[in-house]
Design a protein around this motif. Structure first.
Motif, PDB file in Angstrom:
ATOM      1  N   VAL A   1      46.447  45.568  28.048  1.00 43.24           N
ATOM      2  CA  VAL A   1      47.630  45.704  28.903  1.00 43.24           C
ATOM      3  C   VAL A   1      48.577  46.745  28.327  1.00 43.24           C
ATOM      4  O   VAL A   1      48.850  46.748  27.132  1.00 43.24           O
ATOM      5  CB  VAL A   1      48.378  44.344  29.000  1.00 43.24           C
TER       6      VAL A   1
ATOM      7  N   LEU B   1      57.555  42.719  35.640  1.00 47.80           N
ATOM      8  CA  LEU B   1      58.489  41.603  35.816  1.00 47.80           C
ATOM      9  C   LEU B   1      59.427  41.544  34.619  1.00 47.80           C
ATOM     10  O   LEU B   1      59.017  41.776  33.486  1.00 47.80           O
ATOM     11  CB  LEU B   1      57.710  40.285  35.926  1.00 47.80           C
TER      12      LEU B   1
ATOM     13  N   VAL C   1      52.883  48.151  34.894  1.00 51.72           N
ATOM     14  CA  VAL C   1      51.967  47.500  33.958  1.00 51.72           C
ATOM     15  C   VAL C   1      50.551  47.855  34.382  1.00 51.72           C
ATOM     16  O   VAL C   1      50.171  47.623  35.531  1.00 51.72           O
ATOM     17  CB  VAL C   1      52.157  45.969  33.993  1.00 51.72           C
TER      18      VAL C   1
ATOM     19  N   VAL D   1      52.486  48.215  29.163  1.00 51.89           N
ATOM     20  CA  VAL D   1      53.723  48.176  29.956  1.00 51.89           C
ATOM     21  C   VAL D   1      54.474  49.459  29.603  1.00 51.89           C
ATOM     22  O   VAL D   1      54.767  49.696  28.431  1.00 51.89           O
ATOM     23  CB  VAL D   1      54.593  46.953  29.558  1.00 51.89           C
TER      24      VAL D   1
ATOM     25  N   ASN E   1      50.183  45.491  21.625  1.00 48.93           N
ATOM     26  CA  ASN E   1      49.864  44.090  21.915  1.00 48.93           C
ATOM     27  C   ASN E   1      48.731  43.626  21.011  1.00 48.93           C
ATOM     28  O   ASN E   1      47.832  44.395  20.668  1.00 48.93           O
ATOM     29  CB  ASN E   1      49.421  43.940  23.374  1.00 48.93           C
TER      30      ASN E   1
ATOM     31  N   MET F   1      56.100  34.328  33.571  1.00 46.01           N
ATOM     32  CA  MET F   1      57.344  35.053  33.321  1.00 46.01           C
ATOM     33  C   MET F   1      58.420  34.331  34.117  1.00 46.01           C
ATOM     34  O   MET F   1      58.271  34.133  35.336  1.00 46.01           O
ATOM     35  CB  MET F   1      57.219  36.507  33.797  1.00 46.01           C
TER      36      MET F   1
ATOM     37  N   ALA G   1      53.197  38.746  40.002  1.00 47.82           N
ATOM     38  CA  ALA G   1      53.622  40.142  40.141  1.00 47.82           C
ATOM     39  C   ALA G   1      52.805  40.831  41.230  1.00 47.82           C
ATOM     40  O   ALA G   1      51.598  40.603  41.338  1.00 47.82           O
ATOM     41  CB  ALA G   1      53.417  40.867  38.809  1.00 47.82           C
TER      42      ALA G   1
ATOM     43  N   LYS H   1      40.847  39.720  36.065  1.00 48.43           N
ATOM     44  CA  LYS H   1      42.228  39.685  36.552  1.00 48.43           C
ATOM     45  C   LYS H   1      42.268  40.083  38.030  1.00 48.43           C
ATOM     46  O   LYS H   1      43.181  39.678  38.753  1.00 48.43           O
ATOM     47  CB  LYS H   1      43.123  40.597  35.713  1.00 48.43           C
TER      48      LYS H   1
ATOM     49  N   GLU I   1      59.079  34.900  28.649  1.00 46.74           N
ATOM     50  CA  GLU I   1      57.729  34.384  28.858  1.00 46.74           C
ATOM     51  C   GLU I   1      57.575  32.974  28.323  1.00 46.74           C
ATOM     52  O   GLU I   1      58.166  32.612  27.312  1.00 46.74           O
ATOM     53  CB  GLU I   1      56.715  35.286  28.162  1.00 46.74           C
TER      54      GLU I   1
ATOM     55  N   LEU J   1      51.734  35.446  35.176  1.00 50.82           N
ATOM     56  CA  LEU J   1      51.275  36.720  34.618  1.00 50.82           C
ATOM     57  C   LEU J   1      49.761  36.708  34.472  1.00 50.82           C
ATOM     58  O   LEU J   1      49.093  37.697  34.711  1.00 50.82           O
ATOM     59  CB  LEU J   1      51.872  36.944  33.223  1.00 50.82           C
ATOM     60  N   GLU J   2      49.260  35.582  33.996  1.00 53.40           N
ATOM     61  CA  GLU J   2      47.809  35.499  33.775  1.00 53.40           C
ATOM     62  C   GLU J   2      47.386  34.055  33.611  1.00 53.40           C
ATOM     63  O   GLU J   2      48.199  33.175  33.327  1.00 53.40           O
ATOM     64  CB  GLU J   2      47.405  36.273  32.513  1.00 53.40           C
TER      65      GLU J   2
ATOM     66  N   LYS K   1      46.560  47.192  33.600  1.00 55.30           N
ATOM     67  CA  LYS K   1      45.739  46.162  32.953  1.00 55.30           C
ATOM     68  C   LYS K   1      44.259  46.374  33.205  1.00 55.30           C
ATOM     69  O   LYS K   1      43.864  46.717  34.327  1.00 55.30           O
ATOM     70  CB  LYS K   1      46.037  44.777  33.563  1.00 55.30           C
TER      71      LYS K   1
ATOM     72  N   LYS L   1      53.347  38.475  21.210  1.00 63.76           N
ATOM     73  CA  LYS L   1      52.129  39.274  21.304  1.00 63.76           C
ATOM     74  C   LYS L   1      52.199  40.595  20.557  1.00 63.76           C
ATOM     75  O   LYS L   1      51.170  41.115  20.138  1.00 63.76           O
ATOM     76  CB  LYS L   1      51.813  39.551  22.782  1.00 63.76           C
TER      77      LYS L   1
ATOM     78  N   GLU M   1      50.489  46.724  38.109  1.00 66.11           N
ATOM     79  CA  GLU M   1      51.407  45.682  38.553  1.00 66.11           C
ATOM     80  C   GLU M   1      52.850  46.135  38.453  1.00 66.11           C
ATOM     81  O   GLU M   1      53.199  46.957  37.591  1.00 66.11           O
ATOM     82  CB  GLU M   1      51.256  44.430  37.669  1.00 66.11           C
ATOM     83  N   GLU M   2      53.687  45.525  39.276  1.00 68.19           N
ATOM     84  CA  GLU M   2      55.129  45.694  39.081  1.00 68.19           C
ATOM     85  C   GLU M   2      55.477  45.037  37.750  1.00 68.19           C
ATOM     86  O   GLU M   2      54.839  44.059  37.338  1.00 68.19           O
ATOM     87  CB  GLU M   2      55.916  45.005  40.209  1.00 68.19           C
TER      88      GLU M   2
HETATM   89  P1  AMP Z   1      48.360  39.389  30.256  1.00 70.53           P
HETATM   90  O1  AMP Z   1      47.120  39.581  29.440  1.00 70.53           O
HETATM   91  O2  AMP Z   1      48.186  39.671  31.705  1.00 70.53           O
HETATM   92  O3  AMP Z   1      49.115  38.131  29.981  1.00 70.53           O
HETATM   93  O4  AMP Z   1      49.384  40.443  29.656  1.00 70.53           O
HETATM   94  C1  AMP Z   1      49.730  40.458  28.298  1.00 70.53           C
HETATM   95  C2  AMP Z   1      51.211  40.643  28.160  1.00 70.53           C
HETATM   96  O5  AMP Z   1      51.632  41.812  28.855  1.00 70.53           O
HETATM   97  C3  AMP Z   1      52.025  39.510  28.766  1.00 70.53           C
HETATM   98  O6  AMP Z   1      52.164  38.431  27.912  1.00 70.53           O
HETATM   99  C4  AMP Z   1      53.325  40.218  29.030  1.00 70.53           C
HETATM  100  O7  AMP Z   1      54.091  40.337  27.840  1.00 70.53           O
HETATM  101  C5  AMP Z   1      52.886  41.596  29.446  1.00 70.53           C
HETATM  102  N1  AMP Z   1      52.745  41.652  30.912  1.00 70.53           N
HETATM  103  C6  AMP Z   1      51.632  41.454  31.640  1.00 70.53           C
HETATM  104  N2  AMP Z   1      51.859  41.590  32.957  1.00 70.53           N
HETATM  105  C7  AMP Z   1      53.172  41.872  33.076  1.00 70.53           C
HETATM  106  C8  AMP Z   1      54.033  42.128  34.203  1.00 70.53           C
HETATM  107  N3  AMP Z   1      53.567  42.167  35.460  1.00 70.53           N
HETATM  108  N4  AMP Z   1      55.323  42.380  33.946  1.00 70.53           N
HETATM  109  C9  AMP Z   1      55.802  42.403  32.683  1.00 70.53           C
HETATM  110  N5  AMP Z   1      55.046  42.175  31.580  1.00 70.53           N
HETATM  111  C10 AMP Z   1      53.740  41.921  31.779  1.00 70.53           C
END
Ligand code: AMP
Ligand code: GLY
Length: 430
Positions: free
Chosen positions: A155, A183, A143, A157, A219, A268, A119, A104, A187, A277-278, A145, A209, A180-181
């Protein structure tokens, strides 16, 4: 064409099922597959996706023309590089491009470098810097990660500094941490298919999730999924294409990272527009289980076009036309007792009582047969039950009507997949 689907999850069962329906595929293999893939393809139980010699050997022995890689771990470990070195076409990124998912920290700098909306984030490899950053942002929802692969569990939050701090400190013992900030918005996931030059986007879908109803609890890899996503209408998707998907593919080409395969944009939808986000560099699980029934196309022809650089022909043939299919698909994951904290496997499954009516389907994950021929679970997320209907509400009713047909000791599922969009489903097994 002879295709091998690499992996053993419900995503791979869905891929093998869809490939087997098309006219362009002569034979579908699943390596190693599961008790479900055995019904739609030929399982190659000697294949271990993380032992590339077993993958190459199976390709030679069966005359396989193309390998479609399901899970992220073999991609990150270089299975595509190993296959290409032997002249075997593979759908997926090489190790270098797999960093879009496996790091990431890498994907964040890629996004920032190309001005693609995402973000704001800071990356840390030392605890002092990480704690100082948390202290400076006290009171904000943040957040934290893990940079590397974490099967959806890396992750947190939260607005609780102590919780964020201990989560991040545990990660820092083995990996880099991103802060991360947070968001706000809803989704949506968009899957792009590419032959390394042209890309084609699939209909929007989303996974759910969190482990518990009401999007509570830890998650997971995903407890359910829907396709399409009602708020992701045509104008929104056009914006995603212009602001995110096209710029990302252009940036990948410029950096020499373009590859024949799948790129998943986890987005997002914020008040100021869609943000990344990813990335995943493969099909999602459980998104694939709802995406494939929604696509009225020969998946084998698409995979062949991705492998042979022929996607532009297919893309222009489709130009402007939506992927005609049913109105909606909704998937409910049935998990083993204790998931995601722990996982029970080897539990016998009662004979599956879901008729193949076209209204509902069951995709297996890591199931196998015991010496008596009974299906036994493989742990974690064991099945995805998918309902198909004229709209999401009907798909949801059909999925939940089919769920009691899959039973084993300790099985459970979320009762509210898609309910945000379809209204509550009736009470039942929890
Ligand atoms: P990721 O593996 O980065 O997709 O993160 C898994 C889940 O965490 C995402 O599907 C979001 O629900 C939540 N998430 C990740 N990054 C953020 C972010 N910057 N702001 C809000 N929710 C986030
Ligand atoms: N459902 C998200 C993933 O496949 O990682």
């Amino acid at each position: 064409m002879r295709i091998m689907v690499l992996g053993s999850g419900a995503r791979e069962h869905a891929l093998a099922w869809k490939l087997a329906q098309g006219r362009s595929v002569e034979r579908v293999y699943a390596g190693p597959g599961n008790a479900g893939t055995a019904e739609v393809s030929e399982n190659l139980p000697v294949v271990d996706p993380m032992r590339f010699d077993t993958v190459k050997e199976a390709c030679r022995e069966k005359g396989i023309d193309c390998v479609l890689v399901g899970p992220e771990a073999p991609l990150a470990a270089g299975v595509v590089d190993a296959l290409r070195a032997e002249g075997i076409p593979a759908i997926g990124p090489d190790r270098s491009a797999a960093r879009l998912e496996a790091s990431k920290a890498f994907s964040k700098t890629f996004l920032v470098r190309h001005g693609i909306p995402t973000a704001e984030a800071a990356t840390f490899t030392d605890e002092a810097g990480f704690r100082a950053h948390l202290a400076a942002n006290r009171g904000r929802r943040l957040v934290v990660k893990k940079s590397g692969l974490a099967a959806g569990k890396g992750v947190l939050v939260s607005d609780n500094p102590a919780e964020l701090s201990s989560f991040g400190a545990a990660i820092l013992r083995e990996d880099a941490v991103l802060v991360e900030e947070c968001l706000e918005g809803w989704e949506v996931s968009v899957f792009g298919l590419s032959d390394g030059i042209t890309h084609l986007s699939l209909p929007p879908c989303t996974d759910f999730k969190r482990a518990r109803d009401g999007d509570q609890g830890p998650n997971t890899g995903g407890m359910g999924s829907i396709c399409p996503v009602p708020p992701a209408d045509a104008p929104f998707m056009a914006r995603v294409e212009t602001e995110i998907v096209c710029p990302v593919y252009e940036a990948l080409s410029r950096e020499g990272l373009a590859y024949p395969g799948v790129l998943y944009f986890g987005l997002m939808a914020t008040a100021s527009g869609p943000k990344v986000l990813e990335f995943n560099v493969r099909f999602g699980d459980p998104e694939t289980q709802v995406l494939l029934p929604m696509i009225d196309a020969d998946l084998g022809a698409i995979v062949g076009a991705m492998a042979n650089g022929g996607l532009s022909v297919l893309a222009s043939a489709r130009a402007g036309r939506p992927w005609a299919g049913p109105g909606g698909a909704l998937g409910v994951v049935i998990a083993s007792r204790g998931y995601p904290e722990k996982s029970e496997k080897g539990v016998p499954v009662e004979p599956i009582a879901v008729t193949r009516s076209g209204e509902a389907m069951v995709f297996h994950a890591s199931t196998s047969r015991d010496s008596g021929g009974r299906i036994v679970t493989g742990g974690g997320r064991c099945f995805t039950v998918v309902g198909i209907g004229d709209d999401l509400a009907e798909a949801g009713r059909r999925a939940y009507a089919a769920v009691p047909g899959v039973r084993f000791d300790g099985c459970w599922c979320r009762r509210d997949i898609g309910a945000r969009f379809t209204g509550p489903v009736e009470k039942g097994r929890s």
